[in-house]
Design a protein around this motif. Structure first.
Motif, PDB file in Angstrom:
ATOM      1  N   ALA A  12       5.837   8.219   4.198  1.00  0.00           N
ATOM      2  CA  ALA A  12       5.348   6.608   4.190  1.00  0.00           C
ATOM      3  C   ALA A  12       4.797   6.384   2.649  1.00  0.00           C
ATOM      4  CB  ALA A  12       4.385   6.237   5.070  1.00  0.00           C
ATOM      5  N   GLY A 222       9.115   7.934   7.822  1.00  0.00           N
ATOM      6  CA  GLY A 222       7.940   7.434   6.884  1.00  0.00           C
ATOM      7  C   GLY A 222       8.448   6.757   5.899  1.00  0.00           C
ATOM      8  N   GLY A 226       7.369   2.705   4.900  1.00  0.00           N
ATOM      9  CA  GLY A 226       6.573   2.756   3.312  1.00  0.00           C
ATOM     10  C   GLY A 226       7.574   1.716   2.573  1.00  0.00           C
TER      11      GLY A 226
END
Length: 259
Positions: A12, A222, A226
């Motif tokens: 992320a 992630g 992100g």
């Protein structure tokens, strides 16, 4: 389970930073080493996991991509060739080959980012003269002629390792293309995504034994989240602030790599 959670958090953070400027690998790669992956395996696993984040960042910058279809058509093949070359080099060359060159390349890229407005002004005057003397089409081709090898070289670097690939690409394209920094950042997200994708394909075909798929999946989830967030935040930054962020991240990358 804790290792997968840490990998997702690293993905992320890397996806967010890659969408805004680049160098997200400096977050995710060391963490994959910390949870016990060997260096080559960590690099390969990280590269594949970050692919969704790259394209999520490009999607977040879709407005800035408008009107750049021709650039994408010219530069994507260069990224493809460079990414394949870099990925193969990772599998056949010792890590020491690029270890002394990488910090220098990032340093040069930072200088390019800092001097970009002045250089672009000078290039703009030159292109106006070219357009007058030889026609607008020749001037446009001159710009692409310079951008193609720059993109291919950055693709080699990105396929090999990738840390600060975005900084290097932004600095280089900012010098050879007369364009707003945010629009260049949108183009950067597409091209780095292509490099990561083609390198991932090479790794899957040539070195599947180096991939830790559970960790790859965690990083990918992630990175996707992100990248979407980074695309929303990054495109709202003024050019001066974005340039400052690029320089800070680049300096951190140089220090980290030297250490």
């Amino acid at each position: 389970m804790l290792d997968l959670l840490l990998a997702a958090l690293a993905g992320a953070g890397a996806g967010f930073i890659n969408a805004v400027v680049g160098s997200g690998t400096l977050i995710s790669f060391p963490l994959l080493l910390a949870i016990g992956l060997p260096p080559v395996s960590a690099n390969v696993t990280n590269n594949i996991g970050l692919v969704p984040g790259s394209f999520a960042g490009a999607y977040g910058y879709r407005r800035e991509l408008r009107g750049q279809r021709r650039r994408v058509a010219w530069l994507v093949p260069a990224s493809l060739a460079g990414g394949i070359t870099g990925a193969l080099l990772l599998l056949v060359l010792p890590p020491e080959v690029f270890s002394t060159v990488v910090p220098v390349l990032i340093g040069v890229a930072l200088v390019m980012v800092l001097v970009q407005p002045r250089v672009q002004s000078a290039l703009r005057r030159r292109r106006q003269r070219i357009a007058t003397q030889r026609g607008v089409e020749h001037a446009v081709h001159d710009r692409f002629a310079a951008a193609v090898p720059v993109t291919a070289f950055t693709g080699v670097y990105g396929g090999y390792f990738g840390a600060a690939q975005g900084v290097l690409l932004l600095g280089s394209l900012g010098v050879v293309l007369d364009e707003d920094l945010q629009r260049l950042n949108a183009l950067k997200n597409v091209l780095t995504g292509v490099v990561n994708l083609v390198a991932a394909v090479v790794f899957v075909v040539v070195a599947p034994g180096e991939i830790v798929w559970a960790v790859t999946g965690a990083v990918a989830v992630g990175a996707l989240l992100g990248g979407l967030l980074g695309g929303r935040v990054g495109r709202r930054l003024p050019a001066t602030v974005l340039r400052a962020v690029i320089v800070v991240v680049g300096v951190v990358a140089i220090v980290a790599l030297l250490r």
